[in-house]
Design a protein around this motif. Structure first.
Motif, short mmCIF file in Angstrom:
data_model
loop_
_atom_site.label_atom_id
_atom_site.label_comp_id
_atom_site.label_asym_id
_atom_site.label_seq_id
_atom_site.Cartn_x
_atom_site.Cartn_y
_atom_site.Cartn_z
N GLU A 294 1.20 89.16 100.08
CA GLU A 294 0.34 88.19 99.48
C GLU A 294 -1.38 89.02 99.93
OE1 GLU A 294 -0.57 84.39 98.36
OE2 GLU A 294 1.94 83.80 98.91
N ALA A 295 -1.13 90.21 100.25
CA ALA A 295 -2.36 90.72 100.59
C ALA A 295 -3.44 91.68 99.75
CB ALA A 295 -2.04 92.25 101.18
N ALA A 296 -2.45 91.71 98.18
CA ALA A 296 -3.48 92.06 96.69
C ALA A 296 -4.47 90.87 96.72
CB ALA A 296 -2.66 92.23 95.71
N GLU A 297 -3.35 90.08 96.95
CA GLU A 297 -4.09 88.00 96.44
C GLU A 297 -5.18 87.98 97.89
OE1 GLU A 297 -1.10 89.05 96.44
OE2 GLU A 297 0.07 87.93 94.80
N ALA A 298 -4.80 88.60 99.02
CA ALA A 298 -6.00 87.52 99.69
C ALA A 298 -7.18 88.93 99.85
CB ALA A 298 -5.69 88.27 101.48
N GLN A 299 -6.93 90.55 99.55
CA GLN A 299 -8.25 91.19 99.51
C GLN A 299 -9.20 90.78 98.22
OE1 GLN A 299 -7.37 95.62 99.09
NE2 GLN A 299 -6.88 95.65 101.23
N ASN A 300 -8.30 90.08 96.99
CA ASN A 300 -9.45 89.62 96.17
C ASN A 300 -9.82 88.65 96.49
OD1 ASN A 300 -8.91 91.48 93.91
ND2 ASN A 300 -6.77 90.28 93.77
N LEU A 301 -9.33 87.71 97.47
CA LEU A 301 -9.92 86.93 98.01
C LEU A 301 -11.68 86.57 98.40
CD1 LEU A 301 -9.76 83.29 98.55
CD2 LEU A 301 -8.42 83.45 100.08
N VAL A 302 -11.03 88.10 99.48
CA VAL A 302 -12.36 87.88 100.39
C VAL A 302 -13.12 88.47 99.48
CG1 VAL A 302 -13.06 89.80 101.94
CG2 VAL A 302 -11.22 88.46 102.47
N SER A 303 -13.06 89.93 98.64
CA SER A 303 -14.33 90.33 97.97
C SER A 303 -14.73 89.12 96.79
CB SER A 303 -13.34 91.15 96.45
OG SER A 303 -12.42 92.49 97.84
N SER A 304 -13.76 88.39 96.46
CA SER A 304 -15.06 87.19 95.26
C SER A 304 -16.43 86.39 96.01
CB SER A 304 -14.36 85.88 94.76
OG SER A 304 -13.92 85.22 95.90
N GLY A 305 -15.99 86.66 97.23
CA GLY A 305 -17.25 85.80 98.84
C GLY A 305 -17.12 84.85 98.73
N GLY A 306 -17.99 84.16 99.42
CA GLY A 306 -17.89 82.49 99.67
C GLY A 306 -17.08 82.34 100.74
N ILE A 307 -16.18 82.71 100.92
CA ILE A 307 -15.04 82.51 102.11
C ILE A 307 -15.61 81.92 103.41
CG2 ILE A 307 -12.98 83.23 103.69
CD1 ILE A 307 -12.85 82.69 100.51
N ASN A 308 -15.37 81.04 104.50
CA ASN A 308 -16.54 81.16 105.57
C ASN A 308 -15.56 81.20 107.01
OD1 ASN A 308 -18.59 79.48 104.51
ND2 ASN A 308 -17.82 77.79 104.38
N GLY A 309 -15.34 82.13 107.09
CA GLY A 309 -14.36 82.80 107.74
C GLY A 309 -13.41 83.54 107.55
N LYS A 310 -12.42 84.32 108.39
CA LYS A 310 -11.61 85.33 108.45
C LYS A 310 -9.81 84.70 107.29
CE LYS A 310 -11.80 88.60 109.44
NZ LYS A 310 -12.37 90.02 109.40
N VAL A 311 -9.87 85.18 106.21
CA VAL A 311 -8.07 85.39 106.12
C VAL A 311 -7.23 85.96 106.44
CG1 VAL A 311 -7.27 85.86 103.35
CG2 VAL A 311 -9.29 85.06 103.17
N VAL A 312 -6.33 85.58 107.27
CA VAL A 312 -5.70 86.37 108.09
C VAL A 312 -4.02 86.16 107.35
CG1 VAL A 312 -3.87 85.99 110.21
CG2 VAL A 312 -6.35 84.83 109.80
N LEU A 313 -3.25 87.51 107.20
CA LEU A 313 -2.19 87.78 107.08
C LEU A 313 -1.07 87.63 107.97
CD1 LEU A 313 -3.77 89.22 105.45
CD2 LEU A 313 -2.14 89.43 103.79
N THR A 314 0.48 87.04 107.79
CA THR A 314 0.95 86.75 108.86
C THR A 314 1.79 87.61 108.30
OG1 THR A 314 2.29 84.84 107.21
CG2 THR A 314 0.29 84.15 109.22
N VAL A 315 2.83 87.36 109.14
CA VAL A 315 4.14 89.29 109.19
C VAL A 315 5.30 88.42 110.57
CG1 VAL A 315 4.99 91.41 110.06
CG2 VAL A 315 2.44 90.85 109.81
N ASP A 316 6.40 88.36 109.07
CA ASP A 316 7.42 87.52 109.28
C ASP A 316 8.60 88.73 110.25
OD1 ASP A 316 7.08 85.00 108.06
OD2 ASP A 316 8.02 85.63 106.22
#
Length: 307
Positions: free
Chosen positions: A285-307
């Motif tokens: 979900e890296a694309a969705e995660a980048q969009n989330l960060v780009s939209s702003g208003g995030i208090n902290g880091k968006v982290v992606l996990t690798v199985d």
């Protein structure tokens, strides 16, 4: 191995999951890490959009990523402080949106045992950036006044906690839930930038740090003490205004090597620093995660996990 790659410049549609060759150690001071988690950073999107091509040219397909946490799988013969099986956090200029990465030993730190891989990787860029701003460039001293524009993001959160540990009086701007967020991190004053004018509330700050950018940056000169310092991680400040107001003003590219994590990890062990994780998503979900960060208003880091 699987890697998230950019196939062209553009929006998040250029992100693809590809099967690529597993990296290998080519210099004997390098370490091969099996990645457990990585984070989304604003620079990732600037690279994707082509904005960094003059200073950091890339070729496609390109695997982005500035940080990772994971487990060491191999070490070069000249590596002195790490062994196979160690849990670590690392920084890199690309290559961590993947299942494995290779980095030099100077970019590797032991993962604190009391926190998760997701929490640990959330420290890397914010803490090294905060250290670069406050210590390496800002030379913050006890009882100085530090003003942070855009304090509720991941870097802002680290800045607040490190500045308080250094004995500074800290003022930050935020909005919405970010107001309580930065207060809980220790900010002495929290200003709602949507409803309050910081130029009327802040005077004579010894160090001003711009984590937001945009047109408001020029107003930051008004709150900086004469002889003080204005540092930006978003865009170069006006040198004409710097001369007019009698302040030092510069754009800072942070040093993300492990030496700038030492103080932050010490504070973590003392209970004076906590990681700021806003959301955890799977790698695909890296694309969705980048969009989330780009939209702003995030208090902290968006982290992606690798199985």
């Amino acid at each position: 191995m699987k890697a998230i790659q950019y196939t062209a410049f553009g929006n998040t549609e250029v992100l693809t999951i590809n099967e690529v060759s597993k990296p290998s150690i080519t210099d004997q001071n390098q370490i091969l890490v099996k990645i457990k988690a990585f984070t989304i950073n604003p620079l990732d999107m600037k690279i994707r959009q082509g904005f960094m091509q003059q200073v950091y040219p890339i070729q496609f397909p390109f695997t982005p990523g500035l940080d990772a946490s994971g487990i060491i799988e191999a070490v070069g013969s000249e590596v002195q402080n790490f062994s196979i099986g160690d849990e670590v956090i690392v920084s890199s200029m690309g290559g961590t949106y993947a299942e494995y990465c290779v980095v030099p030993e100077k970019n590797v730190s032991k993962k604190p045992s009391q926190i998760s891989f997701e929490e640990a990787v959330a420290l890397v860029i914010p803490v090294t950036t905060a250290h670069s701003l406050l210590v390496n460039e800002g030379n913050v001293q006890k009882d100085q006044k530090v003003f942070i524009q855009g304090a509720s993001g991941a870097v802002g959160a680290a800045l607040i906690q490190l500045a308080k540990a250094l004995g500074a009086y800290v003022i930050g701007t935020a909005s919405g839930e970010g107001i309580d967020f930065i207060k809980n991190l220790g900010a002495d004053e929290a200003i709602d930038y949507k409803t309050q004018d910081f130029t009327q509330l802040v005077k004579d700050a010894d160090l001003v740090i711009d984590c937001a950018g945009g047109p408001s940056q020029n107003s930051l000169f008004e709150v900086t003490k004469k002889g003080g310092t204005l540092l930006s991680i978003t865009m170069p400040p006006s040198q004409e205004l710097a001369e007019q107001f009698g302040v030092k003003a510069q754009f800072i590219s942070s040093d993300n090597s492990a030496k700038n994590l030492v103080y932050g990890l010490q504070l973590l062990n003392e209970g004076k620093l906590k990681p700021s994780v806003a959301k955890i998503l799977p790698m695909n979900e890296a694309a969705e995660a980048q969009n989330l960060v780009s939209s702003g208003g995030i208090n902290g880091k968006v982290v992606l996990t690798v199985d």
